[in-house]
Design an enzyme around this catalytic site. Structure first.
Site, PDB file in Angstrom:
ATOM      1  N   CYS A 137      -5.472   4.741   5.765  1.00 10.75           N
ATOM      2  CA  CYS A 137      -4.522   3.658   5.535  1.00 10.75           C
ATOM      3  C   CYS A 137      -3.430   4.126   4.581  1.00 10.75           C
ATOM      4  O   CYS A 137      -2.262   3.797   4.747  1.00 10.75           O
ATOM      5  CB  CYS A 137      -5.229   2.430   4.974  1.00 10.75           C
ATOM      6  SG  CYS A 137      -6.692   1.996   5.901  1.00 10.75           S
ATOM      7  N   CYS A 144      -8.735   2.981   2.755  1.00 13.54           N
ATOM      8  CA  CYS A 144      -9.256   4.331   2.932  1.00 13.54           C
ATOM      9  C   CYS A 144      -8.080   5.305   3.092  1.00 13.54           C
ATOM     10  O   CYS A 144      -6.950   4.894   3.272  1.00 13.54           O
ATOM     11  CB  CYS A 144     -10.210   4.388   4.134  1.00 13.54           C
ATOM     12  SG  CYS A 144      -9.420   4.052   5.695  1.00 13.54           S
TER      13      CYS A 144
END
Lengths: 80, 435
Positions: free
Chosen positions: A13, A10
């Site tokens: 990250c 996502c």
């Protein structure tokens, strides 16, 4: 150095990975950053939060997007 | 096959007696009169006839009557049969072959390796595993009512509920608080969204430690069940193989479905992955609409069960069925990512709001919201508020600390502007908006 970004892809990250990359650059390190994105692998590493930063088996950042300077501060003691 | 005794059984039954074996051994010298045999034993004539009858019935001995005397002799053919049988046993043993089914040792081992794994997990352990059901369905299709009905009809069973709610306040879990029901809630986003999988896996692992029979996961409206396999793999790491995936049940709102299905790919993803589609609120639509709904569901999923219901009451018979045989689509990467996660906003309010203005405000917000729900203190008391499509539902409820409404936005984060404006224009009382 074994550097792993724990996170299942996502934007958070991605941000932690980018910040880690910058921290490595500023410290003059040419280490590769690995990405662990499979849920099973993450859990097998014993990690419960994402995004996280794992360096040589040590959990430096857990469940947050740390800033470049925070990451640098955590990495520096490991360089000695 | 078991009903008819094989000749060998009768043979060995006849042989399985000390006296009869002795008689056989005597008869190897050739035909003998019954009276001669009787002389060797200390029993009466009727006892001898009893034994001789057993031997002749098995075909081991034949009898010949001469006047009052009966002569007995060994039947060579039967002895030959007996010998052949023992020989077949020995030969089969040498060749490591099952005499009963003709299977070789090799085949047997290959097969039993397969069945042990199957039995190991399905026969013995699966019954002890927690049955995991996932409830999906578009926002407002009635998942919470369905859960309430299930919990009511399953009283006496230990049940876990894992809820996923888009908003920060836990509207549904307040409704679902019941005695004996274990509740865990994951807020903020879809459990199938990659960034929440870790938390979901941990919640499942935590639930597994409790002594429950069934776990119902209510995945909020836009959730996509296709990643459940990966999540269960994760749970195995944390808690072992404790769950038996028992079915994905997709709730379809008969009233709003035909409208929703045109613009929401998630609806068709949910239908594609479900094992049973429950068409709810069928009392509110015309038969033509219902058949159109059923036809549309079939278009997305040719295999799943389709049942119709009202008020989310679908009974508990499905718990005895194997819904997993109704698997249509293969698991694939979930469409839920952070980008497609619907924006939610909650409105906090202290005090009493006039119902008329409140309702006008809700009407104003309907076009930009998928769903509005919460608890609110209105001038006719505390109400549980639920907005689906064009329908606004009120139900009296217990007083809360604070009035709260959750908006699930149809227009992304911009919802904050029309919301703020509508509240100021219509209700005009102090409130707080929270992400």
């Amino acid at each position: 150095m074994d550097i792993k970004i724990i996170g299942a892809g996502c934007p958070n990250c991605d941000q932690l990975k980018a910040n880690t990359q910058q921290a490595l650059d500023q410290l003059g390190l040419k280490e590769e950053i690995q990405r662990v994105s499979s849920l099973k692998e993450i859990l097998l590493l014993g990690i419960m939060d994402a995004p996280s930063l794992l360096v040589d088996g040590q959990l430096l950042i857990s469940g947050q997007v740390a800033t470049v300077s925070e990451i640098k501060a955590k990495l520096q003691p490991l360089l000695k | 096959m078991e009903n008819q005794k094989r000749p060998q059984v009768q043979l060995f039954q006849a042989l399985g007696d000390e006296t009869r074996l002795k008689i056989l051994e005597m008869l190897t010298m050739g035909e003998l009169c019954g009276c001669k045999i009787l002389e060797k034993f200390h029993f009466s004539q009727p006892t001898l006839s009893y034994h001789m009858k057993a031997l002749t019935a098995a075909g081991l001995v034949r009898a010949r009557k001469e006047g009052k005397r009966v002569y007995y002799a060994l039947e060579t053919q039967t002895l030959q049969d007996l010998e052949d049988y023992l020989l077949r046993l020995r030969q089969a043993l040498e060749q490591e072959q099952c005499l009963l089914c003709g299977k070789s040792r090799q085949d047997f081992e290959a097969e039993s390796a397969l069945t042990t794994t199957k039995e190991g997990s399905s026969m013995n352990e699966e019954s002890k595993k927690i049955k995991l059901y996932v409830l999906t369905g578009f926002l407002g299709s009635g998942k919470t009512s369905l859960l309430l009905h299930l919990l009511d009809s399953l009283q006496g069973h230990k049940i876990g509920v894992l809820q996923n709610e888009f908003g920060r306040i836990d509207v549904d879990s307040q409704i679902l608080q019941r005695e004996g029901v274990l509740m865990t809630e994951l807020t903020r986003g879809s459990i199938f969204c990659t960034c929440l999988q870790l938390k979901f896996a941990q919640a499942l692992a935590m639930m597994a430690k409790k002594d429950i029979e069934y776990l119902f996961v209510e995945s909020s409206g836009l959730a996509d069940p296709s990643n459940i396999d990966e999540i269960l793999e994760g749970v195995k790491v944390l808690a072992g193989d404790v769950y038996q995936m028992s079915g994905v049940i997709c709730l379809v709102d008969a009233v709003n479905f035909l409208e929703q299905v045109t613009d929401e790919i998630t609806v068709d993803r949910q239908l594609k992955h479900c094992h049973r589609a429950v068409i709810n609120k069928v009392d509110l639509v015309e038969p033509e609409t219902l058949s159109q709904v059923i036809e549309t569901v079939r278009k997305y999923n040719p295999l799943c069960d389709i049942v119709t219901t009202t008020y989310g009451d679908m009974g508990t018979a499905f718990l005895q069925e194997d819904l997993m045989t109704k698997q249509w689509a293969q698991a694939e990467a979930s469409t839920n990512s952070v980008d497609t996660k619907p924006k939610t906003l909650s409105l906090n309010f202290e005090g009493v709001a006039p119902k008329a203005a409140f309702e006008r405000f809700l009407r104003e917000m309907i076009p930009s919201s998928y769903r509005i729900k919460g608890f609110f203190q209105l001038d006719d008391g505390w109400q549980q508020v639920d907005v689906v499509g064009q329908v606004i539902d009120y139900k009296p409820c217990e007083p809360k600390e604070l009035s709260q409404l959750v908006f699930i936005s149809r227009i992304g984060p911009q919802i904050i502007r029309p919301l703020d404006k509508a509240w100021k224009d219509i209700v005009a009382l102090p409130m707080q908006l929270k992400n």
